[in-house]
Design an enzyme around this catalytic site. Structure first.
Site, PDB file in Angstrom:
ATOM      1  N   ASP A  81      -4.730  -8.369  -3.071  1.00  0.00           N
ATOM      2  CA  ASP A  81      -5.013  -8.150  -1.652  1.00  0.00           C
ATOM      3  C   ASP A  81      -6.285  -8.845  -1.174  1.00  0.00           C
ATOM      4  O   ASP A  81      -6.289 -10.042  -0.942  1.00  0.00           O
ATOM      5  CB  ASP A  81      -5.045  -6.639  -1.385  1.00  0.00           C
ATOM      6  N   HIS A  87       0.839  -1.221   0.000  1.00  0.00           N
ATOM      7  CA  HIS A  87       0.000   0.000   0.000  1.00  0.00           C
ATOM      8  C   HIS A  87       0.872   1.268   0.000  1.00  0.00           C
ATOM      9  O   HIS A  87       0.956   1.935  -1.010  1.00  0.00           O
ATOM     10  CB  HIS A  87      -1.037   0.015   1.133  1.00  0.00           C
TER      11      HIS A  87
HETATM   12  C1  NGQ Z   1      -5.203  -7.742   6.187  1.00  0.00           C
HETATM   13  N1  NGQ Z   1      -6.014  -5.833   5.033  1.00  0.00           N
HETATM   14  O1  NGQ Z   1      -4.147  -8.123   6.655  1.00  0.00           O
HETATM   15  O2  NGQ Z   1      -5.982  -8.500   5.608  1.00  0.00           O
HETATM   16  C2  NGQ Z   1      -5.552  -6.296   6.298  1.00  0.00           C
HETATM   17  C3  NGQ Z   1      -6.574  -6.112   7.361  1.00  0.00           C
HETATM   18  C4  NGQ Z   1      -5.323  -5.543   9.407  1.00  0.00           C
HETATM   19  C5  NGQ Z   1      -5.627  -4.655   4.571  1.00  0.00           C
HETATM   20  N2  NGQ Z   1      -4.785  -3.989   5.257  1.00  0.00           N
HETATM   21  C6  NGQ Z   1      -6.124  -6.584   8.706  1.00  0.00           C
HETATM   22  N3  NGQ Z   1      -6.125  -4.207   3.439  1.00  0.00           N
HETATM   23  O3  NGQ Z   1      -4.903  -4.587   8.797  1.00  0.00           O
HETATM   24  O4  NGQ Z   1      -5.098  -5.699  10.598  1.00  0.00           O
HETATM   25 ZN    ZN Z   2      -3.016  -6.929   2.746  1.00  0.00          ZN
END
Ligand code: NGQ
Ligand code: ZN
Length: 452
Positions: A319, A268
């Site tokens: 993602d 990101h």
């Molecule tokens: C993830 N997703 O690891 O799936 C994360 C959410 C988090 C994104 N950052 C979980 N898009 O950030 O703790």
């Molecule tokens: Zn991620």
């Protein structure tokens, strides 16, 4: 041995015509342009190298489209995350296998021949480890094997709910490891992929929210020279919390405190200042952009023009896998820049240069670097990862060379991909993966139960 002949193929040196490609034991053995097809060559018109989705959380494909209802409060990344956690808590290893298998089938059908699986759903539903610590990693490896996609497994270290070592909450219990347990998980994960052709492994400290500086220092050696991926600066709140904790922004903190280099991929990095971007670009680390998910989650827009202008490398990831496709990610990336700058062809290489081609070249090189794959594109020594396009598709009519890529990315929607070879095996033909039917059945059975 497989012998293929393409009327036109995109090689590292550029477009070439009448190209014979010989694939032996999964890898490209020879690439010869300007030769007539020989008897026994399988003939196709346009060939591109397969791309990597450098960032995937496979299990999230199971909830794709199920978080599009507005809640009581303002919906954000953080409310989406609660829905995602609830879904994650319900999944069994069989569910993860079914969802990942169809996801990888879909990736292959859409032009991804390699995946970086940022894997953190480690433990059983109550948070206790499985008898085999790498049970879930083994399911991911099996899904990669069955579908044929190349795998870079990135076991994720996740220990805290926020900056400064905050205790994790109950919804995160399946992700949590101590440093010692993570070392064992890495060893077991290495074993789980050891028989998978062409697979490799790295590590993924989840984010500066989830990992303390001491833990980060302790786990980095476990990568053992492999890739290191970390989520950074995706949300404004994350940047603010990081500043409150350290006086630094996440990318700034990483560049000052972690050995960020070409092996690293910052996922990101949406909210990054020009100073941070320039320093980030100089490290050779890859920006792992996930444009469709970043749009879906309302993250913001990565300053891609500035980053590329500073010489930065980027690749693309799917993602959350809410929608899966090479063309979708590249189009969304460029369109985000157009909306931001109110210009057209923002990420094109310059006057007269094709935007689709520039996006494609970046994603190919950045994806390979981020996943620790030294050979890029259709060249001897590379994995036999090849995508052909269907020249009968109306959006490709009358096009050649870079205009074909533009037609595919910006105009075709679906149906432009014809065949896909992954590791030298032809897994997609006429746009359909050979496991599509059974993978859909298994996925549907799992998801029906999970949403019931
Ligand atoms: C993830 N997703 O690891 O799936 C994360 C959410 C988090 C994104 N950052 C979980 N898009 O950030 O703790
Ligand atoms: Zn991620």
């Amino acid at each position: 041995m497989t012998r293929l002949h393409f009327a036109s193929a995109l090689l590292p040196s550029g477009w070439a015509t009448d190209v014979q490609v010989v694939v032996t034991a999964g890898a490209i053995a020879a690439v010869t342009p300007n030769v007539a097809p020989a008897a026994g060559d399988e003939r196709h018109s346009i060939a591109l190298p397969g791309l990597a989705s450098l960032h995937s959380h496979a299990f999230q494909r199971g909830m794709a489209g199920l978080a599009e209802l507005r809640g009581d409060s303002t919906d954000t990344f953080w409310t989406w995350r609660e829905t995602m956690y609830r879904f994650a808590l319900a999944m069994t290893p069989d569910d993860v296998a079914a969802v990942a298998t169809l996801l990888y089938v879909e990736m292959l059908e859409q032009g991804f021949t390699h995946v970086g699986e940022f894997h953190y759903l480690h433990h059983d539903r109550d948070g206790s480890p499985y008898a085999d610590l790498a049970e879930m990693a083994a399911r991911i490896a099996q899904a990669a094997q069955d579908s044929g996609i190349g795998l870079t497994l990135l076991p994720s270290f996740y220990a805290h709910a926020g900056f400064g070592g905050a205790a994790p909450h109950a919804g995160q219990r399946r992700f949590i490891c101590s440093v010692d347990q993570f070392a064992k998980l890495m060893a077991a994960s290495r074993k789980a992929i050891s028989k998978l052709p062409g697979a490799n492994i790295g590590i993924a400290p989840h984010s500066l929210r989830a990992v303390t500086p001491d833990e980060l220092a302790a786990i980095i050696p476990l990568a053992d020279g492999g890739p290191v991926h970390i989520h950074a600066a995706e949300q404004v709140k994350e940047v603010e919390d990081c500043q409150a904790w350290s006086g630094r922004r996440p990318v700034q903190w990483l560049l000052e405190h972690a050995p960020v280099d070409q092996r690293w991929c910052l996922i990101h990095a949406t909210h990054t200042t020009n100073d941070e971007l320039a320093a980030f670009a100089r490290t050779g680390a890859v920006a792992g952009l996930c444009p469709v998910t970043e749009a879906s989650l309302g993250d913001g827009t990565f300053p891609a023009r500035e980053f590329v202008g500073a010489g930065g490398a980027f690749g693309i990831g799917t993602d959350s896998n809410v929608l899966v496709g090479v063309a979708d990610e590249l189009r969304q990336l460029e369109y985000g820049q157009r909306l931001k700058h109110r210009e057209r062809n923002v990420l094109s290489g310059g006057a007269g240069a094709s935007t689709g081609r520039a996006l494609f070249d970046h994603a190919l090189a950045g994806g390979a670097r981020a996943l620790g794959r030294p050979t890029v594109g259709l060249t001897p020594g590379g994995r036999g990862d090849i995508v052909t396009l269907d020249t009968a598709h109306p959006s490709l009519a009358g096009r050649s060379r870079d205009a074909v890529i533009d037609g595919w990315i910006f105009a075709a929607g679906s149906g432009a991909i014809d065949c896909v070879w992954a590791g030298g095996n032809k897994v997609v033909e006429g746009g359909r993966h050979k496991l599509r039917r059974s993978a859909r059945e298994n996925f549907n059975a799992s998801v029906r139960r999970l949403v019931a």
